[in-house]
Design a protein around this motif. Sequence first.
Motif, mmCIF file in Angstrom:
data_model
loop_
_atom_site.group_PDB
_atom_site.id
_atom_site.type_symbol
_atom_site.label_atom_id
_atom_site.label_comp_id
_atom_site.label_asym_id
_atom_site.label_seq_id
_atom_site.Cartn_x
_atom_site.Cartn_y
_atom_site.Cartn_z
ATOM 1 N N ASP A 241 0.856 -1.192 0.000
ATOM 2 C CA ASP A 241 0.000 0.000 0.000
ATOM 3 C C ASP A 241 0.898 1.251 0.000
ATOM 4 O O ASP A 241 1.728 1.415 0.901
ATOM 5 C CB ASP A 241 -0.870 -0.047 1.269
ATOM 6 C CG ASP A 241 -1.734 1.180 1.418
ATOM 7 O OD1 ASP A 241 -2.948 1.009 1.534
ATOM 8 O OD2 ASP A 241 -1.199 2.317 1.440
ATOM 9 N N PRO A 242 0.768 2.130 -1.025
ATOM 10 C CA PRO A 242 1.705 3.263 -1.147
ATOM 11 C C PRO A 242 1.775 4.151 0.102
ATOM 12 O O PRO A 242 2.869 4.580 0.483
ATOM 13 C CB PRO A 242 1.165 4.054 -2.347
ATOM 14 C CG PRO A 242 0.333 3.074 -3.123
ATOM 15 C CD PRO A 242 -0.199 2.080 -2.138
ATOM 16 N N ASP A 243 0.644 4.413 0.757
ATOM 17 C CA ASP A 243 0.685 5.272 1.955
ATOM 18 C C ASP A 243 1.376 4.556 3.105
ATOM 19 O O ASP A 243 2.189 5.126 3.834
ATOM 20 C CB ASP A 243 -0.727 5.666 2.389
ATOM 21 C CG ASP A 243 -1.331 6.664 1.409
ATOM 22 O OD1 ASP A 243 -0.541 7.307 0.681
ATOM 23 O OD2 ASP A 243 -2.579 6.750 1.350
ATOM 24 N N GLU A 244 1.017 3.269 3.254
ATOM 25 C CA GLU A 244 1.637 2.476 4.326
ATOM 26 C C GLU A 244 3.140 2.350 4.081
ATOM 27 O O GLU A 244 3.945 2.353 5.011
ATOM 28 C CB GLU A 244 1.017 1.069 4.400
ATOM 29 C CG GLU A 244 -0.447 1.039 4.768
ATOM 30 C CD GLU A 244 -0.690 1.339 6.236
ATOM 31 O OE1 GLU A 244 0.253 1.704 6.949
ATOM 32 O OE2 GLU A 244 -1.867 1.230 6.657
ATOM 33 N N ARG A 245 3.520 2.218 2.809
ATOM 34 C CA ARG A 245 4.943 2.080 2.477
ATOM 35 C C ARG A 245 5.710 3.329 2.943
ATOM 36 O O ARG A 245 6.807 3.236 3.489
ATOM 37 C CB ARG A 245 5.114 1.869 0.971
ATOM 38 C CG ARG A 245 6.530 1.471 0.600
ATOM 39 C CD ARG A 245 6.672 1.057 -0.853
ATOM 40 N NE ARG A 245 8.001 0.531 -1.063
ATOM 41 C CZ ARG A 245 8.303 -0.744 -1.231
ATOM 42 N NH1 ARG A 245 7.370 -1.650 -1.253
ATOM 43 N NH2 ARG A 245 9.556 -1.131 -1.375
ATOM 44 N N LYS A 246 5.096 4.486 2.747
ATOM 45 C CA LYS A 246 5.734 5.743 3.199
ATOM 46 C C LYS A 246 5.908 5.720 4.727
ATOM 47 O O LYS A 246 6.939 6.133 5.252
ATOM 48 C CB LYS A 246 4.890 6.946 2.787
ATOM 49 C CG LYS A 246 4.956 7.234 1.302
ATOM 50 C CD LYS A 246 4.991 8.742 1.037
ATOM 51 C CE LYS A 246 5.523 9.068 -0.333
ATOM 52 N NZ LYS A 246 4.853 8.331 -1.438
ATOM 53 N N ALA A 247 4.859 5.238 5.400
ATOM 54 C CA ALA A 247 4.942 5.176 6.868
ATOM 55 C C ALA A 247 6.043 4.193 7.290
ATOM 56 O O ALA A 247 6.790 4.442 8.248
ATOM 57 C CB ALA A 247 3.592 4.747 7.441
ATOM 58 N N ARG B 155 9.420 5.770 7.000
ATOM 59 C CA ARG B 155 9.708 6.658 8.145
ATOM 60 C C ARG B 155 10.100 5.840 9.371
ATOM 61 O O ARG B 155 11.049 6.168 10.086
ATOM 62 C CB ARG B 155 8.489 7.543 8.465
ATOM 63 C CG ARG B 155 8.308 8.701 7.487
ATOM 64 C CD ARG B 155 7.296 9.709 8.023
ATOM 65 N NE ARG B 155 5.948 9.154 8.119
ATOM 66 C CZ ARG B 155 5.070 9.109 7.113
ATOM 67 N NH1 ARG B 155 5.408 9.604 5.936
ATOM 68 N NH2 ARG B 155 3.865 8.590 7.276
#
Length: 358
Positions: A17-23, A26
């Motif tokens: 999941d692109p948003d989860e990947r960003k998280a 971090r």
Amino acid sequence: MSDFTAIPTLDLSLLGDPDERKALQRLMLHVVRDVGMCYVTGLPFGQEVFGKAKVECEAFFNLPEQEKKKLDIGNVPGFLGYTAVGTEYTDSKIDTREHLTVAHPIPGEIEGPVYQNLWGPTQWPDPTILPEFTSSFKNYMEEVARVEKVLRDLMTEATGLNRDALNSLFDQTQQYRMRMIKYPGPPASTSAEDLQALGAHQDHTFVTLIYQVTDHVALQARNSKGDWIDCPPKPGSLVFVVGKSGQAATFGVCSAATHRVAALAPGSTDRYSISVGTNLRYDASVLLPSTKQALETIQRGVDARYPGIENELNGYLNPLGPLDTVGMKVLHNYGVSYPEIMERWHPELVQTAGTGNA
Ligand SMILES: O=C(O)CCC(=O)C(=O)O
Ligand SMILES: [Fe+2]
């Protein structure tokens, strides 16, 4: 390194999941910079891979002592074999554990510099006694190797370091060294002060992935205040540990975790764990033009993104006398833990400087 008080968890099942990947990127930055250690969950292999490894690991340690000793680590020059309790030193003290180290795979002929001995041979247990051992652990190493590559990619995404430059410091046919370990529960009559399960150390690896097979709370990481933070076993997880060459190759953006296994309480049951470690290519050295170029690329990235971070090769990639490659440093680290074996197979290396845990 920071004054962390708990070990973070990276859930790889969220990577798609692109948003989860960003998280996750971090979180990975926090892990490698501030802690050096985390749990990895949401693994791409099933529980049966852990289950098989547990069964085969316990079966090996239950063999009679003379059967295990046939695979003595001193039989071969590459520190691949069995170590009985009381023959390994960390932090100048004897550790209370026995273990078997194996490696996979081997890239064809083993020839060339002395460190090439690290490739093998591996001494596998007799297949007539443990018929599924070798295939189970080759499979286990391949599964964990896949996870290591996913984590390495996430490390470069998280830190912004150049992925190709970092990957060029690894072999095409990467060696993974696996160690299965038994920490015998001390007899109830033992005095707790006399015990060391595994002393404080940093691994020499790029990263290590540990499966805590039993439910003892014993693995610990040290924070910047010097406090020991527990890393209790979490079902279905591996523990990711940044090693010294991980810190060196990223110029200190990633911090090697100082960790230990606290002594088991007198009268407790046996603890088992299985670690898989990966190294930079054994021929990597700042003397090699391709390594130099890769390191310069990484260093430029570090200077640009992390002004003020100390450029910290921590000696690991710097040539030091005969320790002019990663392979020689790895051999030397083993020599610190196994002085008699070093004397037997590599007497010419006994005088070289340095310290470490292998
Ligand atoms: O047994 C463990 O959980 C950790 C082992 C370890 O840190 C090592 O062998 O370097
Ligand atoms: Fe370790």
